[in-house]
Design a protein around this motif. Sequence first.
Motif, PDB file in Angstrom:
ATOM      1  N   VAL A 222      31.705  42.413  44.198  1.00 45.77           N
ATOM      2  CA  VAL A 222      31.448  43.534  43.302  1.00 45.77           C
ATOM      3  C   VAL A 222      32.374  44.707  43.594  1.00 45.77           C
ATOM      4  O   VAL A 222      32.840  45.387  42.681  1.00 45.77           O
ATOM      5  CB  VAL A 222      29.965  43.963  43.370  1.00 45.77           C
ATOM      6  CG1 VAL A 222      29.590  44.402  44.777  1.00 45.77           C
ATOM      7  CG2 VAL A 222      29.674  45.081  42.380  1.00 45.77           C
ATOM      8  N   LEU A 223      32.676  44.969  44.867  1.00 43.38           N
ATOM      9  CA  LEU A 223      33.560  46.076  45.213  1.00 43.38           C
ATOM     10  C   LEU A 223      34.979  45.814  44.725  1.00 43.38           C
ATOM     11  O   LEU A 223      35.683  46.739  44.305  1.00 43.38           O
ATOM     12  CB  LEU A 223      33.533  46.334  46.721  1.00 43.38           C
ATOM     13  CG  LEU A 223      34.164  47.642  47.188  1.00 43.38           C
ATOM     14  CD1 LEU A 223      33.486  48.838  46.524  1.00 43.38           C
ATOM     15  CD2 LEU A 223      34.087  47.784  48.703  1.00 43.38           C
ATOM     16  N   ASN A 224      35.405  44.548  44.776  1.00 47.98           N
ATOM     17  CA  ASN A 224      36.720  44.200  44.247  1.00 47.98           C
ATOM     18  C   ASN A 224      36.800  44.488  42.754  1.00 47.98           C
ATOM     19  O   ASN A 224      37.812  44.956  42.236  1.00 47.98           O
ATOM     20  CB  ASN A 224      37.022  42.717  44.486  1.00 47.98           C
ATOM     21  CG  ASN A 224      37.237  42.399  45.951  1.00 47.98           C
ATOM     22  OD1 ASN A 224      37.356  43.303  46.780  1.00 47.98           O
ATOM     23  ND2 ASN A 224      37.271  41.124  46.282  1.00 47.98           N
ATOM     24  N   SER A 225      35.709  44.207  42.035  1.00 51.68           N
ATOM     25  CA  SER A 225      35.681  44.478  40.598  1.00 51.68           C
ATOM     26  C   SER A 225      35.767  45.968  40.326  1.00 51.68           C
ATOM     27  O   SER A 225      36.321  46.396  39.320  1.00 51.68           O
ATOM     28  CB  SER A 225      34.396  43.911  39.988  1.00 51.68           C
ATOM     29  OG  SER A 225      34.314  42.516  40.166  1.00 51.68           O
ATOM     30  N   LEU A 226      35.225  46.758  41.247  1.00 59.94           N
ATOM     31  CA  LEU A 226      35.172  48.204  41.047  1.00 59.94           C
ATOM     32  C   LEU A 226      36.493  48.885  41.379  1.00 59.94           C
ATOM     33  O   LEU A 226      36.996  49.695  40.596  1.00 59.94           O
ATOM     34  CB  LEU A 226      34.051  48.803  41.899  1.00 59.94           C
ATOM     35  CG  LEU A 226      33.688  50.262  41.641  1.00 59.94           C
ATOM     36  CD1 LEU A 226      33.100  50.429  40.247  1.00 59.94           C
ATOM     37  CD2 LEU A 226      32.700  50.756  42.694  1.00 59.94           C
ATOM     38  N   ILE A 227      37.083  48.570  42.545  1.00 61.53           N
ATOM     39  CA  ILE A 227      38.285  49.286  42.983  1.00 61.53           C
ATOM     40  C   ILE A 227      39.472  48.373  43.277  1.00 61.53           C
ATOM     41  O   ILE A 227      40.456  48.800  43.858  1.00 61.53           O
ATOM     42  CB  ILE A 227      37.984  50.156  44.230  1.00 61.53           C
ATOM     43  CG1 ILE A 227      37.521  49.295  45.406  1.00 61.53           C
ATOM     44  CG2 ILE A 227      36.958  51.214  43.900  1.00 61.53           C
ATOM     45  CD1 ILE A 227      37.400  50.066  46.703  1.00 61.53           C
ATOM     46  N   GLY A 228      39.371  47.108  42.881  1.00 61.14           N
ATOM     47  CA  GLY A 228      40.506  46.204  43.039  1.00 61.14           C
ATOM     48  C   GLY A 228      40.408  45.335  44.270  1.00 61.14           C
ATOM     49  O   GLY A 228      39.771  45.704  45.271  1.00 61.14           O
ATOM     50  N   ALA A 229      41.048  44.186  44.205  1.00 59.90           N
ATOM     51  CA  ALA A 229      41.051  43.243  45.324  1.00 59.90           C
ATOM     52  C   ALA A 229      42.131  43.624  46.343  1.00 59.90           C
ATOM     53  O   ALA A 229      43.129  44.246  45.987  1.00 59.90           O
ATOM     54  CB  ALA A 229      41.297  41.829  44.809  1.00 59.90           C
ATOM     55  N   PRO A 230      41.933  43.258  47.617  1.00 55.94           N
ATOM     56  CA  PRO A 230      42.962  43.540  48.635  1.00 55.94           C
ATOM     57  C   PRO A 230      44.264  42.816  48.311  1.00 55.94           C
ATOM     58  O   PRO A 230      44.273  41.830  47.575  1.00 55.94           O
ATOM     59  CB  PRO A 230      42.338  42.998  49.930  1.00 55.94           C
ATOM     60  CG  PRO A 230      40.876  42.917  49.663  1.00 55.94           C
ATOM     61  CD  PRO A 230      40.741  42.620  48.194  1.00 55.94           C
ATOM     62  N   LEU A 231      45.352  43.323  48.842  1.00 53.20           N
ATOM     63  CA  LEU A 231      46.650  42.683  48.650  1.00 53.20           C
ATOM     64  C   LEU A 231      46.600  41.236  49.118  1.00 53.20           C
ATOM     65  O   LEU A 231      46.043  40.923  50.163  1.00 53.20           O
ATOM     66  CB  LEU A 231      47.731  43.444  49.422  1.00 53.20           C
ATOM     67  CG  LEU A 231      48.111  44.838  48.869  1.00 53.20           C
ATOM     68  CD1 LEU A 231      49.042  45.546  49.832  1.00 53.20           C
ATOM     69  CD2 LEU A 231      48.750  44.709  47.496  1.00 53.20           C
ATOM     70  N   GLY A 232      47.189  40.352  48.320  1.00 49.38           N
ATOM     71  CA  GLY A 232      47.205  38.939  48.663  1.00 49.38           C
ATOM     72  C   GLY A 232      46.093  38.146  48.021  1.00 49.38           C
ATOM     73  O   GLY A 232      46.147  36.917  47.970  1.00 49.38           O
ATOM     74  N   TYR A 233      45.070  38.848  47.503  1.00 50.78           N
ATOM     75  CA  TYR A 233      43.967  38.165  46.841  1.00 50.78           C
ATOM     76  C   TYR A 233      44.251  38.042  45.342  1.00 50.78           C
ATOM     77  O   TYR A 233      45.001  38.828  44.774  1.00 50.78           O
ATOM     78  CB  TYR A 233      42.653  38.918  47.053  1.00 50.78           C
ATOM     79  CG  TYR A 233      42.050  38.716  48.432  1.00 50.78           C
ATOM     80  CD1 TYR A 233      40.911  37.939  48.596  1.00 50.78           C
ATOM     81  CD2 TYR A 233      42.628  39.294  49.558  1.00 50.78           C
ATOM     82  CE1 TYR A 233      40.348  37.756  49.852  1.00 50.78           C
ATOM     83  CE2 TYR A 233      42.087  39.117  50.815  1.00 50.78           C
ATOM     84  CZ  TYR A 233      40.950  38.338  50.958  1.00 50.78           C
ATOM     85  OH  TYR A 233      40.406  38.157  52.199  1.00 50.78           O
ATOM     86  N   LYS A 234      43.588  37.083  44.719  1.00 48.71           N
ATOM     87  CA  LYS A 234      43.755  36.868  43.290  1.00 48.71           C
ATOM     88  C   LYS A 234      43.338  38.115  42.518  1.00 48.71           C
ATOM     89  O   LYS A 234      42.270  38.662  42.737  1.00 48.71           O
ATOM     90  CB  LYS A 234      42.911  35.674  42.844  1.00 48.71           C
ATOM     91  CG  LYS A 234      43.059  35.356  41.357  1.00 48.71           C
ATOM     92  CD  LYS A 234      42.201  34.162  40.973  1.00 48.71           C
ATOM     93  CE  LYS A 234      42.344  33.852  39.487  1.00 48.71           C
ATOM     94  NZ  LYS A 234      41.505  32.679  39.083  1.00 48.71           N
ATOM     95  N   GLY A 235      44.200  38.553  41.613  1.00 49.13           N
ATOM     96  CA  GLY A 235      43.894  39.717  40.789  1.00 49.13           C
ATOM     97  C   GLY A 235      44.174  41.047  41.453  1.00 49.13           C
ATOM     98  O   GLY A 235      43.846  42.093  40.897  1.00 49.13           O
ATOM     99  N   CYS A 236      44.807  41.042  42.627  1.00 44.17           N
ATOM    100  CA  CYS A 236      45.027  42.297  43.351  1.00 44.17           C
ATOM    101  C   CYS A 236      45.931  43.257  42.588  1.00 44.17           C
ATOM    102  O   CYS A 236      45.841  44.474  42.758  1.00 44.17           O
ATOM    103  CB  CYS A 236      45.608  42.018  44.742  1.00 44.17           C
ATOM    104  SG  CYS A 236      47.275  41.301  44.725  1.00 44.17           S
ATOM    105  N   GLU A 237      46.783  42.705  41.727  1.00 51.18           N
ATOM    106  CA  GLU A 237      47.716  43.559  40.991  1.00 51.18           C
ATOM    107  C   GLU A 237      47.051  44.234  39.795  1.00 51.18           C
ATOM    108  O   GLU A 237      47.632  45.144  39.188  1.00 51.18           O
ATOM    109  CB  GLU A 237      48.927  42.738  40.522  1.00 51.18           C
ATOM    110  CG  GLU A 237      48.646  41.729  39.424  1.00 51.18           C
ATOM    111  CD  GLU A 237      47.949  40.459  39.911  1.00 51.18           C
ATOM    112  OE1 GLU A 237      47.564  39.633  39.071  1.00 51.18           O
ATOM    113  OE2 GLU A 237      47.803  40.311  41.154  1.00 51.18           O
ATOM    114  N   GLU A 238      45.858  43.813  39.436  1.00 55.88           N
ATOM    115  CA  GLU A 238      45.212  44.339  38.235  1.00 55.88           C
ATOM    116  C   GLU A 238      44.455  45.632  38.481  1.00 55.88           C
ATOM    117  O   GLU A 238      44.172  46.372  37.544  1.00 55.88           O
ATOM    118  CB  GLU A 238      44.247  43.278  37.676  1.00 55.88           C
ATOM    119  CG  GLU A 238      44.950  41.995  37.240  1.00 55.88           C
ATOM    120  CD  GLU A 238      43.971  40.926  36.816  1.00 55.88           C
ATOM    121  OE1 GLU A 238      42.741  41.195  36.854  1.00 55.88           O
ATOM    122  OE2 GLU A 238      44.415  39.835  36.446  1.00 55.88           O
ATOM    123  N   GLY A 239      44.088  45.909  39.709  1.00 58.51           N
ATOM    124  CA  GLY A 239      43.294  47.096  39.994  1.00 58.51           C
ATOM    125  C   GLY A 239      41.842  46.874  39.633  1.00 58.51           C
ATOM    126  O   GLY A 239      41.457  45.834  39.089  1.00 58.51           O
ATOM    127  N   GLY A 240      40.985  47.843  39.926  1.00 57.47           N
ATOM    128  CA  GLY A 240      39.569  47.729  39.623  1.00 57.47           C
ATOM    129  C   GLY A 240      39.201  48.482  38.362  1.00 57.47           C
ATOM    130  O   GLY A 240      39.972  49.290  37.845  1.00 57.47           O
TER     131      GLY A 240
END
Length: 392
Positions: A222-240
């Motif tokens: 849920v936190l990844n959806s809110l403020i983005g995934a850490p570098l190296g994770y899927k979708g990290c370039e999209e932001g939250g």
Amino acid sequence: MKLSNYKHLQRIYVYDSIQLIKSYSEKRIVSIGELLNDYNGLTIFYSLEKIKEKVKKENIDFIDISSLVEIVNFRSDMILQVEILFFKLAKFYDGNYCLRSDCAFILDEKVPFIFKKTIPLEEQKERLEAEMDEIDVKSISEIVDNINSELIGHDIFKNDFKKNLLKYSFLNNIGNRKILSILICGESGIGKTEFAKIVSKKMYPNEDLIKINFGNYSTEGVLNSLIGAPLGYKGCEEGGELINKIKKSKSKVILIDEFEKATPSIYNFFYELLEDGVFTDRHGNRHDLNGYIIIFTSNMTQEIYQEHIPNSLRSRFDMVYYFENLQYDEKNYYIQKNAKKLINELEQNYGKKVNYKNIESELARLVVYENLRDIKRKIEDIVFDEFFSKYF
């Protein structure tokens, strides 16, 4: 165009004591050195895009140019570079500039045509305080009254909201409070979300409300959806979602809906945000939300609130309220207001007039319902039934 023709380059504020600088919020005054990339003794390196982003994010009121003026004192060949820098800054930065008093004579001697007048910073402080008395009390009171007039019922809450918004305005102006946080609980369809929409519409009429619905998130990530995934994770370039919506809208009202579905990681996130007014995303970027109003809504009962929300987070809410169902006369007013508004809009757009008297008794029976969303849809059904009779 001469630099001095820019209104915000007409004056620079001069200070004697560093203590005066420290009396302001830390984020309101920055050194020019923080905005530049490098200086190699010959050239000043900077990125206008990065400077523009920084002054926007951090709500900067003053740029201290003392260090740059000291360089010019020993390097007269850099005067043109400095003048060009100010010319470029003037295109997007409309805040203030300040300078140590011992550097003022250098500015007058080396670059006399940038700023036409020097003013002691103490005078600026007095001006800000005078503006606060006029704007925060008068203008903000008027805005709150407009907000409260739109929200049906909940009179005790509305009175408290006015006091808290005024208090917050003063505290925020002196750097003692970064965010106004409001948690509203209660059953669905009694005005919680509507309140956030009204606040955003009245304060930022041409901007979209920033809305985050935790009901749309899974508990995992849920936190990844809110403020983005850490570098190296899927979708990290999209932001939250929060970061993306803050970038798109200039509204400083955030609605956090269905807060009862938040997870412990979200609680930890809001500890920092509500306390300091900032958060750090998964890429290490710092986001400043100083001046924002965050409205949390939830269907939690008082018992669930006490059990579910940690004490450390409860203490960070400025207001916690439970919306009750509207009274008979409040629902009746809501019905009449929305029905007449819809009738007027239909007439203006389609030229056909619905006779309110024909549907008045049918509308009156809607007071037995509690959910305002249900009532609003039933109002539409009744009005349109009468409206369609004009066609058949």
